[in-house]
Write an enzyme that holds these catalytic residues in place. Structure first.
Site, mmCIF file in Angstrom:
data_model
loop_
_atom_site.group_PDB
_atom_site.id
_atom_site.type_symbol
_atom_site.label_atom_id
_atom_site.label_comp_id
_atom_site.label_asym_id
_atom_site.label_seq_id
_atom_site.Cartn_x
_atom_site.Cartn_y
_atom_site.Cartn_z
ATOM 1 N N HIS A 81 -2.953 11.035 -1.570
ATOM 2 C CA HIS A 81 -3.111 9.974 -2.562
ATOM 3 C C HIS A 81 -2.939 10.534 -3.961
ATOM 4 O O HIS A 81 -2.370 9.905 -4.847
ATOM 5 C CB HIS A 81 -4.486 9.301 -2.423
ATOM 6 N N LYS B 5 -7.432 -0.747 11.576
ATOM 7 C CA LYS B 5 -6.747 -1.195 10.346
ATOM 8 C C LYS B 5 -5.553 -0.273 10.055
ATOM 9 O O LYS B 5 -4.483 -0.717 9.651
ATOM 10 C CB LYS B 5 -7.745 -1.201 9.175
ATOM 11 N N GLU C 217 0.822 -1.223 0.000
ATOM 12 C CA GLU C 217 0.000 0.000 0.000
ATOM 13 C C GLU C 217 0.848 1.263 0.000
ATOM 14 O O GLU C 217 1.697 1.452 0.882
ATOM 15 C CB GLU C 217 -0.914 -0.014 1.245
ATOM 16 N N ASP D 148 4.323 -14.221 12.012
ATOM 17 C CA ASP D 148 2.976 -14.649 11.621
ATOM 18 C C ASP D 148 2.008 -13.474 11.773
ATOM 19 O O ASP D 148 1.544 -13.186 12.877
ATOM 20 C CB ASP D 148 2.593 -15.830 12.538
HETATM 21 C C1 MEV Z 1 -5.893 3.308 5.012
HETATM 22 O O1 MEV Z 1 -5.162 2.151 4.683
HETATM 23 C C2 MEV Z 1 -5.852 3.562 6.507
HETATM 24 C C3 MEV Z 1 -6.794 4.669 7.001
HETATM 25 O O2 MEV Z 1 -8.105 4.435 6.515
HETATM 26 C C4 MEV Z 1 -6.764 4.602 8.510
HETATM 27 C C5 MEV Z 1 -7.809 5.451 9.175
HETATM 28 O O3 MEV Z 1 -8.844 5.755 8.556
HETATM 29 O O4 MEV Z 1 -7.588 5.793 10.358
HETATM 30 C C6 MEV Z 1 -6.366 6.017 6.489
#
Ligand code: MEV
Length: 430
Positions: free
Chosen positions: A382, A268, A84, A284
């Site tokens: 981005h 995430k 990513e 892992d």
């Molecule tokens: C993208 O990979 C991760 C984000 O969505 C994390 C977040 O929203 O806190 C930017």
């Protein structure tokens, strides 16, 4: 070898070979190390064939270095394997911002893993619980006899715990936890062996049937923690005061802690910092992911793994705590040559140190995400990355590339045609 100074400015502006040469120098890599990394053939198919079944080749991913990290007063270069865009840049950016204020501080609860044995068909589960606790010393002695190496290094089975799970679909289940100090290993092998081999004895003691014998990935006795404190002025951003950014980060965290749809994305984002190092070091990452999200529900509700607060001096204070069952010996950490090189780049001496570095990077990643989300939003960054790809596709000469990228981002018009037009304009103006 510890790097003296992880602050490297403009690494992204250099070629891949130049970047590697910098890392080579700083870490003391050999020529064969660097050619292994640069060739894109870090893992030979013959080795891969011994790692898993039905191998048909190897699958490369980008291997990057996050810079600028200071953790417990020590500089670290961070190897990250991830597909990513933005992840490496975001972690490095926040590390740069925090290093002037001492960077990250971390702690670790110890390398204790839990091996579980689930006993069913027990007539007297509470009686069985006490019988097991009564046999604690024998069970620990038997477990330790199974791994003399671990014991000789100072690890081994330390304690037992017994839980009675009432009203399950399988009636009342007795869950025995064998707590094992696995030192520098991830620990699955040692713990699973002990759990499997002790099952007979546990059946004799309880008069029940041991159904499952395996470690728990909810490694909540093996947590790593990181903390960061930055004054608000460090967060001054074009168009936003540092105070506003601190307030925005705290509010963003409060939302993430309240709404599971947002919590998932927030957590995430934390794992964006964590998984790439777990992968780079041959650990892992599914175990880490499973443990992290389960740990996030430990209060009975799925919540943010981080906390963000403003202290009395108006400083931003962030914390992260989660299970971190990673090793530096055994498994892919040993067999994958790039995992070995990642450990060399990190310069970590123990699994405890690795765990703490990983958690610090997770915190840095979350700080970067919340800062962007509470200010300009993610799309501008981005767009810049997209623009970088477009200038390559449009064949823009490298001397013009920065200007063309900046113009496209400014006008929010990022296309190959536009990049060519701007290149002509740049050439005419010279
Ligand atoms: C993208 O990979 C991760 C984000 O969505 C994390 C977040 O929203 O806190 C930017």
């Amino acid at each position: 070898m510890a790097v003296k100074n992880s602050r490297i400015s403009g690494l992204y502006n250099k070629s891949v070979a130049e970047r590697l040469a910098i890392v080579e120098e700083m870490v003391g890599l050999s020529k064969s190390d660097t050619s292994r990394i640069f060739s894109g053939q870090g893992l030979q198919t013959t080795i891969a064939d011994r790692m898993i079944e039905n191998v048909i080749g190897v699958y490369p991913l980008p291997f990057g270095i996050a810079t600028n990290f200071v953790i417990n007063g020590r500089d670290y270069l961070i190897p990250m394997v991830v597909e990513e865009p933005s992840v490496v840049a975001a972690a490095s950016f926040m590390a740069k911002l925090t290093r002037d204020y001492g960077g990250f501080e971390t702690s670790y609860s110890g390398s204790l893993m839990i091996g579980q044995m689930h006993v069913v068909d027990v007539g007297d589960p509470y009686g069985a619980r006490l019988s097991l606790l009564q046999h604690r010393d024998e069970l620990l002695t038997q477990a330790n006899a199974l791994d003399k190496t671990l014991v000789s290094l100072g690890g081994g089975a330390r304690e037992i715990e017994v839980r009675v799970l009432e009203g399950t679909k399988n009636g009342t289940i007795v869950a025995l936890h064998l707590i094992v100090d696995v030192l520098d290993a991830m620990g699955a092998n040692a713990v699973n062996t002990m759990a499997e081999r002790l099952a007979g004895e546990v059946e004799r003691i309880t008069n029940g049937r041991v159904l499952l014998r395996i470690l728990s990935n909810l490694a909540d006795l093996r947590v790593a923690r990181a903390r960061v404190v930055v004054p608000s002025q460090a967060l001054d951003t074009e168009g936003y005061s540092g105070d506003a950014v601190v307030a925005g980060i705290v509010e963003a965290y409060q939302v993430a802690d309240a709404d599971p749809y947002r919590t998932t994305t927030h957590n995430k984002g934390i794992m964006n910092g964590i998984d790439p190092i777990v992968v780079a070091t041959g650990n892992d990452w599914r175990a880490i992911e499973a443990g992290a999200h389960a740990y996030a529900t430990r209060t009975g509700r799925y919540r943010s793994l981080t906390t963000w607060e403003r202290d009395q001096q108006g400083r931003l204070v962030g914390t992260l705590e989660l299970p971190m069952a990673v090793g530096i010996v055994g498994g892919a950490t040993k067999t994958h040559p790039l995992a070995q090189l990642s450990l060399k780049i990190l310069g970590v001496e123990t699994a405890a140190e690795l765990a703490q570095v990983i958690v610090a990077v997770g915190l840095s990643q979350n700080m970067a995400a919340l800062r962007v989300l509470s200010t300009e939003g993610v799309q501008r960054g981005h767009m810049e990355l997209h623009a970088r790809n477009i200038v390559i596709q449009a064949g823009v000469p490298s001397v013009a590339a920065d200007w063309v990228i900046a113009e496209m981002v400014k006008t929010r018009d990022v296309r190959v045609d536009r990049a060519k037009e701007l290149t002509n304009q740049w050439e005419r103006s010279r």
